[in-house]
Design a protein around this motif. Structure first.
Motif, PDB file in Angstrom:
ATOM      1  N   ASN A 153       1.279 -36.742  20.467  1.00  0.00           N
ATOM      2  CA  ASN A 153       2.533 -35.983  20.329  1.00  0.00           C
ATOM      3  C   ASN A 153       3.321 -35.950  21.638  1.00  0.00           C
ATOM      4  O   ASN A 153       4.549 -35.810  21.628  1.00  0.00           O
ATOM      5  N   LEU A 154       2.604 -36.124  22.758  1.00  0.00           N
ATOM      6  CA  LEU A 154       3.274 -36.132  24.056  1.00  0.00           C
ATOM      7  C   LEU A 154       3.738 -37.526  24.478  1.00  0.00           C
ATOM      8  O   LEU A 154       4.255 -37.712  25.573  1.00  0.00           O
ATOM      9  N   GLY A 155       3.517 -38.512  23.579  1.00  0.00           N
ATOM     10  CA  GLY A 155       4.061 -39.840  23.835  1.00  0.00           C
ATOM     11  C   GLY A 155       3.044 -40.945  24.046  1.00  0.00           C
ATOM     12  O   GLY A 155       3.431 -42.108  24.196  1.00  0.00           O
ATOM     13  N   ALA A 156       1.768 -40.625  24.077  1.00  0.00           N
ATOM     14  CA  ALA A 156       0.750 -41.663  24.276  1.00  0.00           C
ATOM     15  C   ALA A 156       0.513 -42.421  22.969  1.00  0.00           C
ATOM     16  O   ALA A 156       0.670 -41.878  21.884  1.00  0.00           O
ATOM     17  N   GLY A 157       0.145 -43.684  23.091  1.00  0.00           N
ATOM     18  CA  GLY A 157      -0.230 -44.452  21.912  1.00  0.00           C
ATOM     19  C   GLY A 157      -1.582 -43.980  21.386  1.00  0.00           C
ATOM     20  O   GLY A 157      -2.352 -43.337  22.098  1.00  0.00           O
ATOM     21  N   LYS A 158      -1.903 -44.343  20.131  1.00  0.00           N
ATOM     22  CA  LYS A 158      -3.154 -43.871  19.538  1.00  0.00           C
ATOM     23  C   LYS A 158      -4.372 -44.361  20.310  1.00  0.00           C
ATOM     24  O   LYS A 158      -5.279 -43.588  20.612  1.00  0.00           O
ATOM     25  N   TRP A 159      -4.383 -45.656  20.623  1.00  0.00           N
ATOM     26  CA  TRP A 159      -5.528 -46.211  21.333  1.00  0.00           C
ATOM     27  C   TRP A 159      -5.563 -45.757  22.786  1.00  0.00           C
ATOM     28  O   TRP A 159      -6.625 -45.578  23.374  1.00  0.00           O
ATOM     29  N   THR A 160      -4.380 -45.551  23.382  1.00  0.00           N
ATOM     30  CA  THR A 160      -4.339 -45.016  24.747  1.00  0.00           C
ATOM     31  C   THR A 160      -4.931 -43.614  24.786  1.00  0.00           C
ATOM     32  O   THR A 160      -5.712 -43.280  25.680  1.00  0.00           O
ATOM     33  N   ALA A 161      -4.553 -42.797  23.791  1.00  0.00           N
ATOM     34  CA  ALA A 161      -5.105 -41.441  23.710  1.00  0.00           C
ATOM     35  C   ALA A 161      -6.611 -41.473  23.496  1.00  0.00           C
ATOM     36  O   ALA A 161      -7.354 -40.661  24.064  1.00  0.00           O
ATOM     37  N   PHE A 162      -7.055 -42.449  22.700  1.00  0.00           N
ATOM     38  CA  PHE A 162      -8.497 -42.544  22.439  1.00  0.00           C
ATOM     39  C   PHE A 162      -9.259 -42.908  23.705  1.00  0.00           C
ATOM     40  O   PHE A 162     -10.252 -42.264  24.053  1.00  0.00           O
ATOM     41  N   TRP A 163      -8.781 -43.953  24.426  1.00  0.00           N
ATOM     42  CA  TRP A 163      -9.499 -44.433  25.611  1.00  0.00           C
ATOM     43  C   TRP A 163      -9.419 -43.460  26.780  1.00  0.00           C
ATOM     44  O   TRP A 163     -10.353 -43.345  27.571  1.00  0.00           O
ATOM     45  N   LYS A 164      -8.290 -42.754  26.907  1.00  0.00           N
ATOM     46  CA  LYS A 164      -8.100 -41.902  28.080  1.00  0.00           C
ATOM     47  C   LYS A 164      -8.380 -40.425  27.830  1.00  0.00           C
ATOM     48  O   LYS A 164      -8.516 -39.652  28.788  1.00  0.00           O
ATOM     49  N   VAL A 165      -8.450 -40.019  26.558  1.00  0.00           N
ATOM     50  CA  VAL A 165      -8.695 -38.602  26.254  1.00  0.00           C
ATOM     51  C   VAL A 165      -9.992 -38.426  25.458  1.00  0.00           C
ATOM     52  O   VAL A 165     -10.926 -37.757  25.907  1.00  0.00           O
ATOM     53  N   THR A 166     -10.060 -39.038  24.278  1.00  0.00           N
ATOM     54  CA  THR A 166     -11.209 -38.811  23.384  1.00  0.00           C
ATOM     55  C   THR A 166     -12.512 -39.342  23.957  1.00  0.00           C
ATOM     56  O   THR A 166     -13.506 -38.616  24.045  1.00  0.00           O
ATOM     57  N   LEU A 167     -12.510 -40.608  24.357  1.00  0.00           N
ATOM     58  CA  LEU A 167     -13.747 -41.227  24.828  1.00  0.00           C
ATOM     59  C   LEU A 167     -14.303 -40.570  26.093  1.00  0.00           C
ATOM     60  O   LEU A 167     -15.516 -40.298  26.161  1.00  0.00           O
ATOM     61  N   PRO A 168     -13.466 -40.279  27.110  1.00  0.00           N
ATOM     62  CA  PRO A 168     -14.027 -39.595  28.296  1.00  0.00           C
ATOM     63  C   PRO A 168     -14.642 -38.237  27.982  1.00  0.00           C
ATOM     64  O   PRO A 168     -15.644 -37.860  28.597  1.00  0.00           O
TER      65      PRO A 168
END
Length: 293
Positions: free
Chosen positions: A187-202
């Motif tokens: 919602n803040l502008g990140a792509g789905k996979w970017t959000a996954f690699w940089k937010v969810t996975l860590p």
């Protein structure tokens, strides 16, 4: 009165099992130090540990066990995490497909070993298919994947069993994080996979590493899979320990216990690491709840 006694009565089986476990642990430690009065060994010594750590054949077995456990755990953890990510990003974290993927978790390791023999041995399905297609002139030319000194068959069996375990262990947390913090990042502008690699996975890394430690320790101490799929030499540590335990010369018993002690030390180090990760996860969750309030 009966209601007051009920909780204590229910604890009796657990207390008995704990006493038996502690008794076996103490006996194993004392015997590994060479104290077996029944065999005329009464003086504690570290000689058995020194000897097993200096013998080339035992060191080869240590490296073999560590290699098969480490490689299988790393591959299973990486593959399981990637598959989790694919399912989470596709929004399919429940249903028939997940249940099918998790089926190997309930399959006994003995059965998994038999699968590997039927599929990957030189008399197995793949060898027969290669012969029928003319890729090999005879089945014995098929690559030796079972009973090999590299432990390929053992590693394949563990990977087949452990990938579904990692998926089962991680997918609920990953889906929860991706559905909250991951969506916030999108919602803040990140792509789905970017959000996954940089937010969810860590945020899942501690849980993923905990799963890795669990399957690593299990593979290190397992007996049946390396027995059925491993090479004659080198032998896995549990097999070597069992052979020393049933040796006709009863003075070999401390060697068996020292080998078990070596496995136990590695397992304890992994258990401490697991405990620290769980503590860290608990603190992070508590901090997150406080921030939300």
């Amino acid at each position: 009165m009966k209601k007051k006694l009920t909780p204590y009565l229910l604890l009796i089986p657990q207390i008995i099992l704990t006493i038996l476990l502690l008794a076996g642990l103490v006996t194993g430690i004392t015997q590994s130090l060479g104290v077996v009065p029944a065999f005329g060994l009464e003086k504690p010594t570290l000689a058995y540990y020194k000897e097993i750590l200096s013998r080339p054949d035992i060191l080869e077995s240590v490296l073999y066990s560590l290699k098969t456990a480490l490689v299988s755990a790393l591959v299973a953890t990486a593959a399981g995490s990637v598959i989790c990510g694919i399912f989470v990003m596709a929004g399919k974290t429940r249903g028939a497909m997940i249940r099918v993927i998790q089926l190997p978790v309930i399959v006994p390791h003995v059965v998994a070993a038999l699968f590997m023999i039927n599929i990957f041995s030189q008399n197995g399905i793949l060898a027969r298919i290669a012969w029928m297609l003319g890729l090999i002139e005879e089945q014995q030319q098929f690559p030796l994947l079972i009973y090999d000194s590299w432990g390929i068959g053992v590693i394949l069996a563990y990977i087949w069993k452990e990938i579904p375990f990692i998926i089962y262990f991680v997918i609920a947390l990953m889906a929860n994080i991706n559905g909250s913090l991951g969506e916030a990042a999108v919602n803040l502008g990140a792509g789905k996979w970017t959000a996954f690699w940089k937010v969810t996975l860590p945020l899942c890394k501690n849980t993923i590493f905990s799963g890795f430690l669990i399957i690593f320790v299990f593979a290190l101490g397992a007996y049946e899979t390396p027995l059925l799929l491993g090479a004659t030499t080198p032998k896995a540590l549990p097999i070597l320990a069992y052979q020393q335990y049933i040796h006709p010369d009863l003075t070999h018993r401390p060697y068996a216990m020292a080998l078990n002690g070596l496995i136990m030390v590695i397992s304890l180090i992994s258990a401490v690491a697991y405990f620290k990760l769980m503590q860290k996860n608990t603190r992070q969750m508590s901090g997150g709840e406080k921030n939300e309030t």
